[in-house]
Design a protein around this motif. Structure first.
Motif, mmCIF file in Angstrom:
data_model
loop_
_atom_site.group_PDB
_atom_site.id
_atom_site.type_symbol
_atom_site.label_atom_id
_atom_site.label_comp_id
_atom_site.label_asym_id
_atom_site.label_seq_id
_atom_site.Cartn_x
_atom_site.Cartn_y
_atom_site.Cartn_z
ATOM 1 N N VAL A 84 0.755 -1.204 -0.075
ATOM 2 C CA VAL A 84 0.046 -0.007 -0.060
ATOM 3 C C VAL A 84 0.740 1.231 -0.007
ATOM 4 O O VAL A 84 2.097 1.340 0.250
ATOM 5 C CB VAL A 84 -1.181 -0.027 1.239
ATOM 6 N N ALA A 85 0.175 2.669 -0.480
ATOM 7 C CA ALA A 85 1.086 3.620 -0.576
ATOM 8 C C ALA A 85 0.380 4.911 -0.366
ATOM 9 O O ALA A 85 -1.147 4.697 -0.906
ATOM 10 C CB ALA A 85 1.973 3.694 -1.890
ATOM 11 N N PHE A 86 0.709 5.865 0.319
ATOM 12 C CA PHE A 86 -0.093 7.197 0.092
ATOM 13 C C PHE A 86 0.914 8.164 -0.605
ATOM 14 O O PHE A 86 2.092 8.104 -0.665
ATOM 15 C CB PHE A 86 0.080 7.813 1.536
ATOM 16 N N TYR A 87 0.261 9.097 -1.535
ATOM 17 C CA TYR A 87 1.025 9.811 -2.181
ATOM 18 C C TYR A 87 0.441 11.256 -1.977
ATOM 19 O O TYR A 87 -0.793 11.594 -2.249
ATOM 20 C CB TYR A 87 0.867 9.782 -3.679
ATOM 21 N N ALA A 136 -0.829 11.617 8.342
ATOM 22 C CA ALA A 136 -0.707 10.801 7.331
ATOM 23 C C ALA A 136 0.710 10.231 7.513
ATOM 24 O O ALA A 136 0.689 8.806 7.226
ATOM 25 C CB ALA A 136 -0.611 11.550 5.919
ATOM 26 N N ASN A 137 1.643 10.707 7.691
ATOM 27 C CA ASN A 137 3.158 10.027 8.159
ATOM 28 C C ASN A 137 3.048 9.193 9.256
ATOM 29 O O ASN A 137 3.696 8.122 9.178
ATOM 30 C CB ASN A 137 4.110 11.208 8.178
ATOM 31 N N LYS A 138 2.496 9.609 10.259
ATOM 32 C CA LYS A 138 2.155 8.881 11.437
ATOM 33 C C LYS A 138 1.398 7.424 11.357
ATOM 34 O O LYS A 138 2.073 6.283 11.626
ATOM 35 C CB LYS A 138 1.475 9.335 12.548
ATOM 36 N N LEU A 139 0.400 7.505 10.617
ATOM 37 C CA LEU A 139 -0.290 6.487 10.090
ATOM 38 C C LEU A 139 0.227 5.315 9.342
ATOM 39 O O LEU A 139 0.310 4.327 9.383
ATOM 40 C CB LEU A 139 -1.704 6.814 9.273
ATOM 41 N N ALA A 198 7.244 2.662 4.770
ATOM 42 C CA ALA A 198 7.660 3.954 4.328
ATOM 43 C C ALA A 198 7.392 4.460 3.048
ATOM 44 O O ALA A 198 7.801 5.345 2.541
ATOM 45 C CB ALA A 198 9.228 4.233 4.484
ATOM 46 N N ASN A 199 5.993 3.725 2.421
ATOM 47 C CA ASN A 199 5.526 4.147 1.124
ATOM 48 C C ASN A 199 4.608 5.574 1.404
ATOM 49 O O ASN A 199 3.576 5.207 0.782
ATOM 50 C CB ASN A 199 4.980 2.899 0.630
ATOM 51 N N ILE A 200 5.145 6.408 2.053
ATOM 52 C CA ILE A 200 4.438 7.801 1.709
ATOM 53 C C ILE A 200 5.568 8.866 1.302
ATOM 54 O O ILE A 200 6.551 8.857 1.516
ATOM 55 C CB ILE A 200 3.864 8.027 3.185
#
Length: 881
Positions: A99-102, A115-118, A126-128
């Motif tokens: 999974v990832a956040f952009y 967002a970073n904490k989640l 670390a896929n943010i």
């Protein structure tokens, strides 16, 4: 009842990293009045054209107002549970790295922090990464190599106190106009000199003492020559050098480097080196022309090496200065929004740092290595490694390099969530779940500008529809994923206090970012927080860092980095002989989701364009206003031609702002290939090899309509006008029935129409009316349509009788295309004031018509109009009317 009796609210502008303070007053009808905050230290009341027009961009016409899942409206409970379930199921089946956040520099610090904490603390990946990867990642990497942490040493006051300002890859006049005005004020007050280092002659060159039009990507070779000259002339500061390591290696690399790749003459290089060396108070400002490169980190370190060698850092009026492009790009760096960082400038691959953050968050697990940076992240989406993707306030289907490939990758991803203020972006149209977020002027929080000043954004408008703040959305998903205690936030102030407390741990571990002095703010103190520059505790009492020679490597010393010229990753070839440079224009912002809503901002440059040198245009058989087809190894686009010597032969420039929503054939990042800097992961957006040829159009058109049109033709580009839209068109296939076609485009099946046609010349003019009022008009010709576009656009909704000529009737004023967007002053108004003798200087022009008296970013264009239209002056060939 209007809002004139309501108090003004102090907030911060929504656009670039200058971080201008604004005073906002709601008008009780959903709108705002906006003016600059005279007490904010970033701008002292000044605003650029975009900031001045912010009140025109808060309407709800394009807003996403309710959650949507798989093309249907749903409630928040269903949408959030769906997101939490799908992410949890994906992690259970494929691991946390599936999974990832952009995310985006449009987020406020509190949103970014959650967002970073989640992702890093609780999902365990670390896929943010953030779209700031596309604009300042090389600066982060260069700072860390040199200083031990990502620190901007100086302050905006240094621009006021410098005797020399060097702009490297920075069109400050257009991209950071308020800072440029500070530089010009210093020039007037203390004689500050200006050097511009840029392949193009930009608006920033208008007041420059020296413009070095170096070849794209050759900055390292130039600054290596400067470093060698610094040593050769005995200008190294030996006392400061004892606080550094690696000088001899950096000097050896610099001496071996050859300045020939710059394309500059020895005289030009010597003039620059002499000016830089002999001026103690020098600030080197750098931006995307440095960062957006496959050797961007080396460029940054080449600049830093020169300042370290001379000790010109951390003192008034001197130092290297990175200016950022987004309102909270710095805040994203501070909370660890990059895939290779932890919160508070801590390092993800340092076990002591990981342990400290994990214990502070009481997190179940932490990633031990950096996550996927932006380009690699979307490659992983393409290959199926990333199976659930959450994109927040950014538009990678339009803005990533090799954008068509990225779009296809997102479209194939099994689960895509988009949080945004609109569903009308290239990326939002690919989402399975759309989450309506609050936008600027509707949400509270913190942003940090380019000189480390923390400012408050404050809500003055109610959230529209069901929109929610991003931190609330992220926190609720975290709770539904089973991480409840860590995400039970009640307010932005609570999140900020936690962030500030964590910064104390970072400071104890030897890092620069320390705002622990704000960790005990009450809710009321947070609400009334005034602009505050970090660190808040520790060194930097005057706002500057490193003047005392203390750095953040383990031994307290700075590092020189040996660098050598490499040049762009992709070079011109026989098939792709031109180098494409990309960038911003004066009055638009990113992909125009906000700025494109303002008719005033759209009036200056209403259409995507390609700047082409006259020699190249002659050789290619391309004329002014033709459409050019531009192709690269990864894509193609169509752009209106501007013939200009602001670019050099063999180089072309096109702006980045247009998307599939506004000009689907003119998406610049579809042309940009994917090479990145090996250290920072930042893409190279300034040196794409391309081919250029004239588009063989069968017809050209110009339309004005009350509603937006998106015709199925090879080229169209749409812009807002007062009360409607203007659209440029062109097609390769003849159209036999123009009335039927126009009715379809305008969705006016029964409206009365007046048609004037000359079939032999391929000329058609169609005017659609409602009563006596103009509802739409279409002009068609075999060559680019010649008419008074701004005048025609102004007739929409008015009397239709005079529109067929396409020109203003005798005695009626036609202001012409907008020059000064702050006050809506047209080119013809300016020209008339000059020709009448009422304005012979820029100051007289400002007094006569107001143009150029606010942000000043139009002053270079006004100066050119003065030259062209002054009585007894010589008018340049192809000069605009």
């Amino acid at each position: 009842m209007d809002g004139s009796n309501l108090p003004e609210v102090r907030s911060t502008c929504a656009y670039c990293g200058v971080g201008c303070g604004v005073l906002l007053r709601p008008d009780r009808a959903g709108g705002l009045t906006v003016r600059g905050d005279p007490d904010h230290p970033a701008n002292f009341g000044r605003l650029c054209s975009k900031g001045t027009a912010l009140g025109e961009t808060v309407g709800l016409e394009h807003r996403l107002l309710t959650p949507r899942a798989f093309a249907r409206d749903v409630g928040w409970d269903e949408a959030l549970q769906l997101v939490a379930d799908r992410f949890r199921e994906t992690i259970a089946a494929h691991g946390p790295d599936s999974v990832a956040f952009y995310v985006s520099g449009q987020l406020l610090t509190e949103d970014y922090y959650v967002a970073n904490k989640l992702m890093k603390g609780f999902i365990g990946s670390a896929n943010i990464d953030t779209n700031s990867r596309l604009c300042m990642a090389s600066t982060v990497a260069g700072h860390k190599r040199a200083f031990g942490t990502d620190t901007v040493p100086g302050t905006y006051e240094d621009l006021d106190q410098a005797d020399l300002v060097v702009l490297v890859g920075s069109n400050l006049a257009w991209c950071h106009p308020v800072l440029y005005q500070r530089v010009l004020a210093a020039r007037q007050a203390r004689g500050t000199r200006i050097v511009v280092i840029d392949p193009r002659r930009t608006a920033s060159c208008d007041q420059a003492d020296l413009h070095l039009a170096l070849n794209p990507g050759s900055d390292v070779a130039l600054f290596n020559r400067l470093l060698a000259r610094i040593h050769q002339g005995g200008h190294v500061q030996p006392d400061f050098l004892t606080r550094t390591e690696g000088f001899s290696d950096a000097l050896h690399a610099a001496r071996r480097d050859d300045p020939i790749p710059t394309g500059l003459t020895e005289a030009e290089i010597d003039a620059f080196c002499d000016l830089w060396i002999k001026t103690r108070r020098v600030v080197t400002v750098f931006s995307q022309g440095v960062n957006q490169s496959s050797c961007g980190t080396d460029k940054v370190n080449a600049i830093l090496n020169c300042h370290l060698a001379t000790g010109r850092i951390g003192h008034p009026g001197m130092g290297p200065f990175s200016v950022t492009g987004q309102p909270n790009a710095m805040g994203g760096r501070e909370v660890g929004g990059l895939a290779n960082a932890l919160a508070c400038h801590l390092d993800i691959e340092d076990p002591d740092h990981r342990t400290a953050v994990q214990q502070f968050w009481q997190a179940p697990k932490m990633p031990e290595r950096a996550g996927l940076k932006a380009v690699d992240m979307f490659r992983a989406v393409e290959t199926g490694r990333i199976k659930a993707l959450w994109i927040i306030h950014t538009n990678p289907a339009a803005t990533m390099p090799d954008a068509d490939r990225v779009r296809r990758a997102i479209a194939r991803c099994p689960f895509v969530v988009v949080s945004d203020i609109t569903r009308q972006t290239d990326t939002a149209r690919l989402a399975h779940v759309l989450l309506p977020a609050t936008g600027w002027a509707e949400k509270d929080g913190i942003v940090t500008n380019s000189d480390r000043t923390i400012s408050r954004q404050r809500a003055v408008l109610p959230p529209p529809g069901q929109a929610r703040p991003d931190w609330q959305i992220l926190s609720e998903v975290g709770r539904r994923m089973g991480f409840g205690p860590a995400f039970r936030y009640r307010s932005e102030a609570q999140i900020f206090r936690e962030h500030a407390r964590l910064s104390a741990l970072a400071a104890a571990l030897g890092k620069d970012f320390d705002i622990s002095g704000l960790s005990n703010l009450s809710d009321d103190d947070y609400a009334s927080l005034t602009p505050t520059r970090w660190p808040v505790n520790g060194p930097g009492a005057d706002g500057r860092l490193f003047g005392d020679g203390r750095f953040f490597h383990a031994d307290g010393k700075a590092r020189f980095v040996p660098v050598t010229h490499r040049g762009p990753a992709a070079r011109p070839t026989r098939d792709y002989p031109f180098v494409l440079n990309t960038g911003r224009i004066r009055d638009q912002w990113h992909t125009m989701t906000r700025s494109g809503l303002s008719p005033r901002l759209s009036g200056h440059l209403a259409e995507p364009f390609l700047d082409l040198h006259p020699d190249d245009a002659l050789r290619l058989g391309v004329q002014v206003a033709d459409l050019a087809q531009v192709t690269s190894p990864v894509g193609r686009g169509l752009f209106r031609v501007r013939i200009t010597d602001t670019v050099r032969p063999g180089q072309v420039f096109a702006p980045m702002h247009w998307t599939a929503e506004t000009a689907p054939a003119s998406r610049v990042d579809a042309l940009v290939p994917g090479p990145t800097d090996p250290v920072s992961g930042q893409p190279e957006s300034k040196a794409a090899p391309v081919a250029v040829r004239r588009m063989q159009a069968a017809w050209y058109g110009f339309a004005v309509s009350g509603t937006a049109i998106a015709p199925d033709v090879e080229y169209w580009a749409r812009a807002r006008t007062t009360g409607g839209y203007r659209t440029e068109l062109a097609g390769c296939n003849p159209i036999l029935d123009w009335e039927a076609t126009a009715r379809t485009w305008f969705d006016l099946p029964e409206a009365p129409v007046v048609t004037v046609s000359d079939a032999a010349r391929g000329a058609h003019r169609l005017v659609f009316t409602e009563g006596a009022r103009l509802s739409a008009v279409l002009f068609v010709a075999k060559s680019p349509v010649a008419l008074m576009r701004d005048h025609v656009a102004s007739l929409l909704g008015g009397e239709a009788g005079a529109v067929l000529s396409g020109r203003a009737a005798h005695g009626l004023a036609d202001a012409g295309p907008v020059v000064c967007a702050c006050f809506g002053v047209g080119r013809k108004t300016v020209a008339q004031a000059i020709r009448s003798g009422a304005a012979r200087t820029l100051d007289e022009l400002g007094a006569a018509v107001q143009a150029g008296t606010n942000c000043g970013s139009c002053r270079p264009e006004l100066a050119e109009l003065l030259r062209l239209h002054a009585p007894n002056g010589t008018r340049a060939q192809n000069a605009p009317a």
